[in-house]
Design a protein around this motif. Structure first.
Motif, PDB file in Angstrom:
ATOM      1  N   TYR A 214       0.837  -1.198   0.000  1.00 40.51           N
ATOM      2  CA  TYR A 214       0.000   0.000   0.000  1.00 40.51           C
ATOM      3  C   TYR A 214       0.879   1.258   0.000  1.00 40.51           C
TER       4      TYR A 214
ATOM      5  N   GLU B  96      -5.985  -4.278   5.238  1.00 43.13           N
ATOM      6  CA  GLU B  96      -6.995  -4.258   6.304  1.00 43.13           C
ATOM      7  C   GLU B  96      -7.432  -5.667   6.696  1.00 43.13           C
ATOM      8  N   MET B  97      -7.502  -6.548   5.711  1.00 48.06           N
ATOM      9  CA  MET B  97      -8.051  -7.879   5.957  1.00 48.06           C
ATOM     10  C   MET B  97      -7.040  -8.866   6.530  1.00 48.06           C
TER      11      MET B  97
ATOM     12  N   ARG C  28      -6.558   0.828  -3.841  1.00 49.00           N
ATOM     13  CA  ARG C  28      -7.741   0.339  -3.110  1.00 49.00           C
ATOM     14  C   ARG C  28      -7.614  -1.156  -2.808  1.00 49.00           C
ATOM     15  N   THR C  29      -7.124  -1.911  -3.781  1.00 52.77           N
ATOM     16  CA  THR C  29      -6.932  -3.348  -3.566  1.00 52.77           C
ATOM     17  C   THR C  29      -5.904  -3.593  -2.471  1.00 52.77           C
TER      18      THR C  29
ATOM     19  N   GLN D 296      -5.071  -1.581  -0.075  1.00 51.83           N
ATOM     20  CA  GLN D 296      -5.646  -1.161   1.205  1.00 51.83           C
ATOM     21  C   GLN D 296      -6.545  -2.256   1.770  1.00 51.83           C
ATOM     22  N   THR D 297      -7.387  -2.824   0.931  1.00 48.51           N
ATOM     23  CA  THR D 297      -8.275  -3.899   1.375  1.00 48.51           C
ATOM     24  C   THR D 297      -7.473  -5.096   1.869  1.00 48.51           C
TER      25      THR D 297
END
Length: 190
Positions: A39, A76-77, A69-70, A72-73
């Motif tokens: 990221y 986060e996950m 965005r990918t 970041q996801t």
């Protein structure tokens, strides 16, 4: 708990790991993971890894904001497992690294050494992430460095990936597209 040997890090990579610290906290993670570092690479235009990604985005037709965005996801996950090895930040405070982060740094160091570099920078770490499957399928690329010393996308100078280095996009990486490791872009002659 041990401390990562700082002598393997290029100054830019040390800067990136320090910059990733607040992201680790923002994503509420206890360890620094490759996803957090990815990221950072995607969102920090001052890093060599970002320049590589910008060039790949132009060449391959994907959008960096979608990749951000990918990433970041993914950050986060995914929770990483503590490798019991810390990066010593500029302020002297330790930053816990995930086991996969250690692998990325180690493989990035090997990639850098194969390219004639001494230290792992952000571009070799990005190459290691690509090989480890940390890049989303639509953005993945095997990153490598030409044996002739010039950085080129695969096929641009007619040589293709080195065949004797399967971990760098050669024989063991068939079917995957190649791209140069350097943020400097294609050399004029090769």
């Amino acid at each position: 708990m041990g401390t990562l040997n700082p002598t393997i890090l290029a100054p830019e990579m040390s800067k990136a790991l320090n910059a990733a610290r607040p992201l680790r906290q923002r994503f509420n993670k206890t360890v620094l993971t490759p996803e957090i570092l990815l990221y950072l690479f995607v969102t920090s235009p001052d890093l060599d890894a970002n320049r590589v990604l910008q060039r790949l985005a132009t060449e391959r037709g994907f959008k960096l904001d979608e990749m951000a965005r990918t990433a970041q996801t993914m950050a986060e996950m995914r929770d990483g497992r503590n490798a019991s090895l810390d990066f010593q930040g500029d302020d002297g405070r330790p930053v816990a690294l995930s086991d996969e982060m250690i692998v990325v740094l180690d493989e990035g160091h090997a990639i850098a050494q194969a390219a004639g570099e001494i230290y792992v920078g952000t571009a070799p770490a990005l190459a290691a992430m690509s090989q480890r499957g940390r890049l989303h399928r639509g953005h993945a690329a095997t990153l490598w460095h030409h044996p002739c010393g010039h950085d080129q996308p695969a096929g641009r100078c007619g040589r293709g990936p080195p065949r004797d280095q399967p971990g760098l996009g050669g024989a063991g990486q068939s079917g995957r597209a190649g791209a140069c490791l350097s943020p400097r872009g294609p050399a004029a002659t090769c």
